[in-house]
Scaffold this active site. Structure first.
Site, short mmCIF file in Angstrom:
data_model
loop_
_atom_site.label_atom_id
_atom_site.label_comp_id
_atom_site.label_asym_id
_atom_site.label_seq_id
_atom_site.Cartn_x
_atom_site.Cartn_y
_atom_site.Cartn_z
N HIS A 284 0.84 -1.20 0.00
CA HIS A 284 0.00 0.00 0.00
C HIS A 284 0.88 1.25 0.00
CE1 HIS A 284 -3.71 2.25 1.41
NE2 HIS A 284 -2.74 3.11 1.68
N GLU A 285 1.87 1.29 0.90
CA GLU A 285 2.71 2.48 1.03
C GLU A 285 3.69 2.62 -0.14
OE1 GLU A 285 2.03 4.71 3.12
OE2 GLU A 285 0.56 3.51 4.22
N HIS B 125 2.05 4.37 -2.98
CA HIS B 125 2.05 5.82 -2.81
C HIS B 125 3.39 6.41 -3.22
CE1 HIS B 125 -1.82 6.31 -0.97
NE2 HIS B 125 -1.53 5.60 0.10
#
Length: 381
Positions: A67-68, A71
């Site tokens: 998820h990170e 980003h």
């Protein structure tokens, strides 16, 4: 949130783990081994429950990392530099050194995280369904099903339109696009974040009162974190607005005291020019080309027997890992980079040549001047 230890790099981004991640790891293991897995598939050997829960906890942390990382990768593609990623108690945190330049970039950076979590949830759900249909691997299917649910829940929660969640960034992008004002957009997103945070705190207190103590306390912690982060974002937005139109050159210290790259640690620590004035100094080559930044703390960590043979370049923070604005760059754009940087200093360059240094104290000095300035008061009326 600084990492306790490093995991190296993923796709060129530094990844670290804060010690508090052990808390969530243990909670997942205990909750699954002693509850979910045991209830779904009783009469198995205890080691199977613990092994399945341990693997599931690791896969969950890898899901947070994915998820990170998404980003970070999209941020880099949109011109936003990334300091690193830290996994901690309440999930993951991608530290960006600057902000998106446009609402569209903000939308892309924020939106990719929930999409990745949703995709992972779908893949885990598909794998769980196929495994349950064609085999007897009950605990494995249960693990995949749990991972599917938690990733989908993570995607939904992060999509809530409130800072500091990804949904808050999406809300900010929409308001920014509509109004043309990033400050107003941040104010809307942070207000929504504080509202969500207090709502979570209220629900958590209610759960504690009705007997669900653990769940209630957990919600209170999450709610308080959301409130604190939303408030911090609002303050940073006001700071950037106050600094609008001010160049880096107005805050920097020109022609700072420098350390030649050939200097040994022993010479550096013994020289009175470096001992008392500051805690960090730029390192330069012979033609004043910036090489990095050496700190007294880092130099002092070198064993005394090695100080005569170790150069400052061996312990310095390389220039590539530091903010390096030009003198005419906006000071407001430098603020988040300084806050994210571990030494809270920026080397001001013209080409490769060092012309100044900016510290967090310099920013505070400018802020104090602006706060007492009649020009600033008139601007805010």
């Amino acid at each position: 949130m600084r990492a306790t230890f490093s995991l190296g790099r993923v796709a060129g981004v530094r990844v670290g783990v804060h010690w508090s991640v052990l808390v969530i790891f243990v909670l997942i293991m205990v909750g699954l081994a002693g509850g979910v897995f045991w209830q779904a598939h009783p009469d198995r050997p205890a080691w199977q429950y613990w092994l399945a829960s341990g693997v599931t906890a690791v896969l969950f942390l890898l899901s947070l990392l994915a998820h990170e990382v998404s980003h970070a990768l999209v941020a880099r593609r949109n011109g936003v530099s990334v300091e690193g990623i830290t996994l901690w108690l309440l999930g993951g945190l991608a530290r960006l050194r600057s902000e998106a330049a446009t609402p569209g970039a903000e939308l892309r950076i924020a939106g990719v995280g929930p999409l990745v979590s949703l995709l992972l949830g779908g893949l885990f759900a598909l794998a769980a369904g196929l495994l349950a249909a064609y085999s007897e691997a009950g605990l494995v299917a249960a693990s995949l099903a749990w991972l599917a649910g938690i990733n989908i829940l993570l995607a939904v929660f992060n999509a809530l339109p409130a800072a500091p969640l990804d949904g808050g960034r999406l809300l900010r992008a929409a308001v920014w696009w509509k109004t043309g004002s990033p400050l107003r957009a941040t104010a809307v997103a942070t207000a929504a974040g504080r509202f969500l945070g207090w709502a979570l705190v209220a629900v958590g207190v209610y759960l504690v009162l009705v007997g669900a103590v653990f769940s209630g306390i957990w919600l209170v912690v999450i709610g308080w974190f959301v409130i604190a982060m939303a408030t911090a974002e609002g303050g940073q937005a006001k700071l950037r607005d106050m600094l609008g139109g001010i160049p880096v050159s107005d805050a920097m210290t020109p022609a700072p005291v420098t350390v030649p790259a050939v200097t040994t640690i022993g010479e550096f620590l013994a020289d009175p020019r470096y001992r008392y004035r500051h805690s960090a100094f730029p390192v330069v080559d012979g033609d004043n080309t910036a090489a990095g930044l050496v700190t007294l703390k880092g130099a002092d960590g070198v064993a005394e027997t090695e100080r005569s043979s170790t150069r400052v370049t061996d312990v310095m923070v390389p220039v590539g890992d530091l903010p390096t604005p030009r003198p005419d760059d906006p000071l407001a754009r430098l603020v988040p980079e300084l806050q994210a940087d571990r030494v809270h200093r920026a080397l001001v360059l013209e080409g490769d040549r060092l012309v100044g240094i900016v510290t967090s104290s310099d920013i505070s000095r400018v802020m104090s001047w602006l706060s007492s300035s009649s020009a600033w008061r008139k601007r805010t009326l």
